[in-house]
Design a protein around this motif. Sequence first.
Motif, mmCIF file in Angstrom:
data_model
loop_
_atom_site.group_PDB
_atom_site.id
_atom_site.type_symbol
_atom_site.label_atom_id
_atom_site.label_comp_id
_atom_site.label_asym_id
_atom_site.label_seq_id
_atom_site.Cartn_x
_atom_site.Cartn_y
_atom_site.Cartn_z
ATOM 1 N N ASN A 134 0.685 -1.299 -0.327
ATOM 2 C CA ASN A 134 -0.867 0.319 0.373
ATOM 3 C C ASN A 134 0.959 0.939 -0.233
ATOM 4 O OD1 ASN A 134 -2.843 -1.002 -0.349
ATOM 5 N ND2 ASN A 134 -3.080 -0.806 1.865
ATOM 6 N N SER A 140 -4.522 3.887 -0.691
ATOM 7 C CA SER A 140 -4.430 2.319 -0.871
ATOM 8 C C SER A 140 -5.765 2.200 0.098
ATOM 9 C CB SER A 140 -3.790 1.970 -0.055
ATOM 10 O OG SER A 140 -3.048 2.603 1.546
ATOM 11 N N HIS A 141 -6.324 1.508 0.012
ATOM 12 C CA HIS A 141 -7.578 0.046 0.405
ATOM 13 C C HIS A 141 -6.991 -0.422 1.720
ATOM 14 C CE1 HIS A 141 -11.016 -2.264 0.936
ATOM 15 N NE2 HIS A 141 -11.491 -1.075 0.225
ATOM 16 N N THR A 142 -7.091 0.185 3.228
ATOM 17 C CA THR A 142 -6.798 0.159 4.352
ATOM 18 C C THR A 142 -8.123 -0.285 5.116
ATOM 19 O OG1 THR A 142 -5.447 0.099 5.620
ATOM 20 C CG2 THR A 142 -6.291 2.205 4.433
ATOM 21 N N CYS A 150 -10.085 4.328 2.627
ATOM 22 C CA CYS A 150 -9.543 4.751 2.249
ATOM 23 C C CYS A 150 -8.596 6.140 2.688
ATOM 24 C CB CYS A 150 -10.225 5.867 1.404
ATOM 25 S SG CYS A 150 -11.765 5.202 0.418
ATOM 26 N N SER A 161 -3.391 4.010 -6.914
ATOM 27 C CA SER A 161 -3.974 3.252 -5.079
ATOM 28 C C SER A 161 -4.092 1.865 -5.735
ATOM 29 C CB SER A 161 -4.956 3.634 -5.126
ATOM 30 O OG SER A 161 -6.370 2.945 -6.151
ATOM 31 N N CYS A 163 -4.714 -2.009 -3.806
ATOM 32 C CA CYS A 163 -5.908 -2.805 -2.913
ATOM 33 C C CYS A 163 -5.440 -3.807 -2.794
ATOM 34 C CB CYS A 163 -7.172 -2.220 -2.826
ATOM 35 S SG CYS A 163 -8.129 -4.112 -1.994
ATOM 36 N N TYR A 166 -6.856 -8.441 -2.174
ATOM 37 C CA TYR A 166 -8.389 -8.835 -3.103
ATOM 38 C C TYR A 166 -9.351 -9.715 -3.545
ATOM 39 C CZ TYR A 166 -11.414 -6.055 -7.010
ATOM 40 O OH TYR A 166 -12.267 -5.042 -7.260
ATOM 41 N N ARG A 172 -13.673 -6.837 0.851
ATOM 42 C CA ARG A 172 -12.137 -5.950 -0.438
ATOM 43 C C ARG A 172 -12.791 -5.765 -1.683
ATOM 44 N NH1 ARG A 172 -7.627 -3.667 1.998
ATOM 45 N NH2 ARG A 172 -6.729 -4.988 3.724
ATOM 46 N N TYR A 176 -13.438 -1.548 -2.423
ATOM 47 C CA TYR A 176 -12.731 -0.867 -2.963
ATOM 48 C C TYR A 176 -12.622 -0.184 -4.752
ATOM 49 C CZ TYR A 176 -8.363 -0.115 -5.445
ATOM 50 O OH TYR A 176 -7.138 0.180 -6.822
ATOM 51 N N ALA A 190 -5.399 -3.810 -8.046
ATOM 52 C CA ALA A 190 -6.131 -5.049 -6.881
ATOM 53 C C ALA A 190 -5.305 -5.948 -6.729
ATOM 54 C CB ALA A 190 -7.343 -4.828 -6.992
#
Length: 241
Positions: A134, A140-142, A150, A161, A163, A166, A172, A176, A190
């Motif tokens: 990330n 990033s997706h967190t 986000c 970004s 993720c 996934y 997830r 995302y 992803a």
Amino acid sequence: MPVVHPRRLALIGGGFSTDDDRLLDDWVLGQARTPRPKVCFVPTASGDAPAYIEQFLTAFRSRPDCEPSVLPLFRRELDDDSLRRFLLAQDVVYVGGGNTANLLAVWRTHGIDRLLHEAYDLGTLLCGISAGANCWAEGSHTDSFGPLGCLPDGLGLLPGSVCPHYDNEPGRRPSYQAAVATGALPAGWALEDGVGALFTDGLLTEAVTRFPSAHLYRVEPDRLSGVSERALPCRLLTAVS
């Protein structure tokens, strides 16, 4: 004229902490600029968890094809000059998983973000799993704050970004996709667990996988459907006999 180095980073959906076959770690080391690279593990996202550090050292000390080391920051031992020399001497910086937001905050406090930018420009391969994947992107997706959400505040070495996990962690994928569709995160990458993605100067140059069923996806906003998802071809990694 000054030497221009390709700037490379790798997103990893596995490695020593989750896999027994070493396929992704073999692949990462194969991308290094030297045949026996210096590999520095940075466990900041886990709070420098001793068990995680020991897991890395156990996995990499037994390898004849690299020189492993660890950079702890919660009990930092190096002054600024020594820290810079140490990081810039590494061929691979391997960042572990954990809390992405905490990782970035600690790095910025100690100036690690600036040193990693410098190392990247000099040809050091930057890589990592989960939070360690990330951190390189713009966002990033967190789950750094509990629920999935986000974090539009990465180092920005990789445009867009990221993720991780996934389709391998509940929620997830739809979360995302919603973030990209609404613009909360820019278009991005992803990774399912088992996948590796190599970027050179910000462009995808290779994607690999441990499993035929695991994929790397490009996720982008779409004017008609809200979001588009495209699975990208991945080379299947196999053990060298």
